[in-house]
Design an enzyme around this catalytic site. Structure first.
Site, mmCIF file in Angstrom:
data_model
loop_
_atom_site.group_PDB
_atom_site.id
_atom_site.type_symbol
_atom_site.label_atom_id
_atom_site.label_comp_id
_atom_site.label_asym_id
_atom_site.label_seq_id
_atom_site.Cartn_x
_atom_site.Cartn_y
_atom_site.Cartn_z
ATOM 1 N N HIS A 105 -2.950 -20.254 13.885
ATOM 2 C CA HIS A 105 -3.339 -21.596 14.116
ATOM 3 C C HIS A 105 -2.153 -22.535 14.007
ATOM 4 C CE1 HIS A 105 -7.954 -20.397 13.349
ATOM 5 N NE2 HIS A 105 -7.542 -19.913 14.284
ATOM 6 N N GLN A 127 -4.941 -18.490 9.049
ATOM 7 C CA GLN A 127 -5.482 -19.395 9.816
ATOM 8 C C GLN A 127 -4.981 -20.904 9.378
ATOM 9 O OE1 GLN A 127 -9.986 -18.491 10.538
ATOM 10 N NE2 GLN A 127 -9.541 -17.590 8.336
HETATM 11 N N1 APR Z 1 -10.955 -20.002 -3.842
HETATM 12 C C1 APR Z 1 -11.588 -19.280 -2.814
HETATM 13 N N2 APR Z 1 -12.292 -19.547 -1.903
HETATM 14 C C2 APR Z 1 -12.349 -20.898 -1.619
HETATM 15 C C3 APR Z 1 -11.890 -22.038 -2.570
HETATM 16 C C4 APR Z 1 -11.167 -21.202 -3.578
HETATM 17 N N3 APR Z 1 -10.694 -22.234 -4.667
HETATM 18 N N4 APR Z 1 -12.550 -22.902 -2.036
HETATM 19 C C5 APR Z 1 -13.107 -22.810 -0.912
HETATM 20 N N5 APR Z 1 -13.359 -21.621 -0.710
HETATM 21 C C6 APR Z 1 -13.998 -21.185 0.281
HETATM 22 C C7 APR Z 1 -15.075 -21.551 1.019
HETATM 23 O O1 APR Z 1 -16.286 -21.099 0.191
HETATM 24 C C8 APR Z 1 -15.325 -21.442 2.367
HETATM 25 O O2 APR Z 1 -15.787 -19.938 2.457
HETATM 26 O O3 APR Z 1 -12.960 -21.178 1.357
HETATM 27 C C9 APR Z 1 -13.650 -21.169 2.560
HETATM 28 C C10 APR Z 1 -13.353 -22.559 3.710
HETATM 29 O O4 APR Z 1 -13.742 -22.458 4.746
HETATM 30 P P1 APR Z 1 -13.429 -23.351 5.996
HETATM 31 O O5 APR Z 1 -13.356 -24.532 5.261
HETATM 32 O O6 APR Z 1 -14.359 -23.046 6.953
HETATM 33 O O7 APR Z 1 -11.956 -22.730 6.291
HETATM 34 P P2 APR Z 1 -11.410 -21.695 7.032
HETATM 35 O O8 APR Z 1 -12.412 -20.584 6.983
HETATM 36 O O9 APR Z 1 -10.171 -21.410 7.138
HETATM 37 O O10 APR Z 1 -11.704 -22.347 8.745
HETATM 38 C C11 APR Z 1 -11.024 -21.509 9.891
HETATM 39 O O11 APR Z 1 -11.597 -23.503 11.529
HETATM 40 O O12 APR Z 1 -11.349 -25.717 11.596
HETATM 41 C C12 APR Z 1 -10.803 -24.385 11.810
HETATM 42 O O13 APR Z 1 -8.514 -24.186 12.427
HETATM 43 C C13 APR Z 1 -9.435 -24.431 11.424
HETATM 44 O O14 APR Z 1 -8.162 -22.797 10.427
HETATM 45 C C14 APR Z 1 -9.249 -23.401 10.484
HETATM 46 C C15 APR Z 1 -10.465 -22.300 10.778
#
Ligand code: APR
Length: 232
Positions: free
Chosen positions: A106, A88
């Site tokens: 994405h 993503q």
């Molecule tokens: N190691 C593992 N997991 C982690 C770490 C880490 N060091 N740091 C954060 N996380 C986890 C968090 O707990 C959370 O569950 O990564 C996840 C990040 O979630 P989001 O910020 O929501 O990111 P994501 O799931 O990729 O978002 C999906 O949303 O805004 C849109 O297009 C954008 O691709 C993105 C999509």
């Protein structure tokens, strides 16, 4: 057909210094996603959106793949043709770590596209509203990323991969954005063993058979080692 399908989210790049979206201090706590990550926001204020992506592009260029990206590249090298990464993320850290079979559903921060003619080219470090498209010369350039309300890339290829996966892993995603949030349930229904690697339980944790809680730079290499040792 890849036997192992890995979905990654912003959490895999967190330890490379790139922000996540929904964690404390995440990007969506600093910016209004309606303004910087929707077509409507872009056409309301192109300069603001270009500034947002110019800053993320600079952060991405300065970042380095971490041990989690490198472990996935090692997995693909050890099992040629058996691993697919569906990310993503719009950063290029998987590719810079050496992964080759990567679908960026994405889009890609390091690519630009023309909203007028569809031409795609490597994004310059700084993009601005008046930049002419290299192909049609119209000032309709934009980052080649998928905004909210737009259709993610390669959904048919992803669906086919989920139907054939024996192992499905989700790394560093909160499971709050569809259609990626539904991939685990789809893979599980098709018979895959599903594993979640995250800092904490997510909205989709119930779709997984196993969970590895902790930072991706620690959990992903251990998981890859277990797969390559025939366990996993
Ligand atoms: N190691 C593992 N997991 C982690 C770490 C880490 N060091 N740091 C954060 N996380 C986890 C968090 O707990 C959370 O569950 O990564 C996840 C990040 O979630 P989001 O910020 O929501 O990111 P994501 O799931 O990729 O978002 C999906 O949303 O805004 C849109 O297009 C954008 O691709 C993105 C999509």
């Amino acid at each position: 057909m890849a036997r192992i399908v890995v979905l990654t989210g912003a959490g895999i790049s967190a330890e490379s210094g790139l922000g996540t979206f929904r964690d404390k201090d995440g990007l969506w706590t600093q910016y209004d996603l309606e303004e910087v990550a929707t077509p409507q926001g872009f056409y309301r204020n192109r300069a603001l959106v270009h500034e947002f992506y110019n800053a993320r592009r600079a952060n991405c260029a300065a970042a380095r793949p971490n041990a989690a990206h490198e472990a996935l590249a090692r997995l693909e090298a050890a099992l040629p043709g058996e691993v697919l990464i569906v990310t993503q993320n719009v950063d290029d850290l998987h590719q810079r770590a050496g992964s080759r079979n990567v679908i960026q559903m994405h889009g890609a921060l390091m690519r630009a596209c023309c909203a007028a003619c569809g031409h795609v080219w490597p994004a310059p470090p700084i993009m601005a509203p008046d930049d002419p498209c290299p192909a049609c010369r119209q000032p309709e350039t934009r980052p080649d990323v998928v905004w909210f309300g737009e259709i993610p890339h390669a959904l048919d290829d992803i669906a086919a991969a989920l139907a054939g996966a024996q192992v499905f892993a989700a790394i560093g995603t909160s499971g709050q954005v569809w259609p990626a949030a539904g991939f685990a349930a789809t893979a599980r229904a098709a018979g895959a063993d599903c594993v979640e690697l995250n800092m904490e339980r997510s909205d989709i944790s119930g779709d997984f058979d196993a969970h590895h809680i902790g930072p991706a730079s620690v959990t992903v290499p251990l998981w890859v080692d277990s797969l390559l040792a025939g366990r996993g």
